[in-house]
Design a protein around this motif. Structure first.
Motif, PDB file in Angstrom:
ATOM      1  N   HIS A 269       0.799  -1.231   0.000  1.00 56.06           N
ATOM      2  CA  HIS A 269       0.000   0.000   0.000  1.00 56.06           C
ATOM      3  C   HIS A 269       0.831   1.280   0.000  1.00 56.06           C
ATOM      4  N   ASP A 270       2.029   1.249   0.572  1.00 56.26           N
ATOM      5  CA  ASP A 270       2.828   2.480   0.650  1.00 56.26           C
ATOM      6  C   ASP A 270       4.045   2.489  -0.279  1.00 56.26           C
ATOM      7  N   HIS A 310       1.316   9.321  -2.478  1.00 56.05           N
ATOM      8  CA  HIS A 310       1.927   8.004  -2.694  1.00 56.05           C
ATOM      9  C   HIS A 310       0.875   6.962  -3.070  1.00 56.05           C
ATOM     10  N   HIS A 334      -6.539   3.859  -0.520  1.00 57.75           N
ATOM     11  CA  HIS A 334      -6.430   3.517   0.898  1.00 57.75           C
ATOM     12  C   HIS A 334      -6.540   4.718   1.835  1.00 57.75           C
ATOM     13  N   HIS A 335      -6.309   5.934   1.316  1.00 57.35           N
ATOM     14  CA  HIS A 335      -6.515   7.111   2.162  1.00 57.35           C
ATOM     15  C   HIS A 335      -7.804   7.853   1.850  1.00 57.35           C
TER      16      HIS A 335
HETATM   17 FE   LIG Z   1      -0.436   5.330   2.937  1.00 51.88          FE
END
Ligand SMILES: [Fe+2]
Ligand SMILES: [Fe+2]
Length: 405
Positions: A269-270, A310, A334-335
């Protein structure tokens, strides 16, 4: 409404083969065929397309030039390149406006699957914010070598677990990373696993693929060139989020496929942070400094300095590299999960919650503000505060169990 697709190839034989191959798709696809780039551009000027598939080598206007023109004149089209050349990286680099690369000759099912995946990822691929960041990259980050080799093995008709394990065994760092994970308390295995072949069997191909990509991307980061960025903490946060996302999927009785997607999306995810920090170290240093100074979260600062975060950058590259669309969508949102049209349990919901819970339960630094959970989205997905507490407790227990081990 039918999906409008334009095929461009200078060989009339190839075009008629495509026409025959996709005869059965006429109910859902509206297909047009052009023998050169100029004709293709004239056709899209009349009515834009949803997908454009272009041959790489054509006299006059080649595939790269044609897709660049498509980007300008038909910006809403997904751009796919067909090439006789086998080097995916080389193709994606020379035809940077391409979203996907297909090797010639390509099987009908392969093209159908790629088309479906591209349409599912349309929003990710056509995101204006990412386009601006990608346009500033000197070169597209190449996919890790071992990951590319793995994709080649898996593209064979009957990929063997043995061949996959053999590839991993050749790379000492990779083999060590995979074995370390499979032997961690998370998997709760009684016996120590010492061979990559056994590890591949236990983890399953999809998880191994994601690990190879994750370890490969993190492994080539130059720590000395970027001292303000704590790579180990980020990797351990990614591993933690992966475990928690999978735990949440288990609690929700999700199918084994969904459990896997949750794990993989958590793990990757990051990766956008890594890519941004590696390619724009000076700008990313400013992001970190501003977040540390309390001006906002890392996410807010990425938006301020890059115009994209990101999440979008990571998802775009994972999309180019052929990662499953469920995973790419979870990474992408995801954010900001509220932008997803589907409410209910999904890898996105699991990763959104797992990311937050990991930050909450494993506090590594007080310097950075944590992004909040999207309460509206959680409620719309049917998650009550009590259920969230159940997730939190289970995650806490999981992490506590690992600390003891
Ligand atoms: Fe993130
Ligand atoms: Fe995260």
């Amino acid at each position: 409404m039918k999906t409008r697709i334009l095929f461009v190839d200078d060989e009339p034989n190839v075009l008629s083969a495509l026409r025959r191959m996709f005869h059965d798709m006429r109910g859902t696809w509206e297909m047009d065929f052009a023998v050169d780039g100029r004709t293709g551009l004239a056709m899209m000027a009349e009515q834009p397309y949803d997908v454009v598939v272009a041959d790489m080598r054509m006299p006059g206007m080649d595939g790269a030039m044609f897709l660049r023109e498509t980007q300008i004149h038909n910006p809403g089209a997904i751009r796919i390149v067909l090439s006789g050349h086998s080097d995916r990286d080389m193709i994606l680099e020379t035809v940077r406006p391409a979203h996907q690369f297909l090797r010639k000759p390509c099987q009908p099912d392969e093209l159908k699957a790629v088309m479906a995946r591209c349409l599912a990822l349309r929003e990710v691929f056509l995101d204006e914010r990412v386009k601006n960041v990608v346009a500033r990259l000197d070169s597209l980050p190449a996919v890790p070598r071992l990951y590319a080799a793995l994709l080649d093995v898996l593209a064979q008709e009957e990929p063997s677990m043995q061949a996959v394990a053999g590839l991993i065994a050749q790379d000492v760092g990779m083999a060590a990373g995979v074995l370390k994970l499979v032997n961690s308390a998370f998997f709760g295995l009684r016996d120590h696993v010492s061979s990559p072949a056994r590890a591949v069997n236990l983890l399953g191909l999809e998880v191994v693929k994601a690990l190879v990509l994750g370890i490969g991307l993190f492994g080539r980061f130059d720590k000395d060139a970027f001292r303000d960025f704590d790579l180990e903490k980020l990797w351990s946060h990614c591993l933690g989020t992966a475990r928690l996302a999978r735990e949440i999927a288990v609690l929700e009785d999700a199918s084994s496929d969904v459990r896997e997607y949750c794990y993989i999306a958590g793990l990757l995810h990051d990766v956008g942070k890594l890519i941004m920090a590696t390619n724009f170290p000076d700008l990313y240093r400013q992001v970190i400094a501003a977040a540390q100074a309390g001006e906002g979260t890392i996410l807010d600062m990425e938006h301020r300095f890059f115009g994209a975060s990101h999440a979008e950058v990571g998802a775009y590259l994972l999309g180019l590299w052929g990662v499953t669309d469920e995973v790419v969508r979870a990474v992408y949102l995801h954010h900001e999960p509220g932008r997803d049209r589907h409410a209910g349990f999904s890898p996105l919901l699991a990763v959104h919650a797992a990311n937050r819970l990991e930050h909450e339960l494993v506090v590594v630094s007080q310097d950075f503000a944590i992004n909040p959970l999207d309460d509206l989205y959680l409620t719309a997905s049917g998650l009550t505060p009590q259920r969230l507490d159940t997730w939190r407790d289970a995650c806490r227990q999981l992490l506590a169990g690992e600390d003891v081990a």
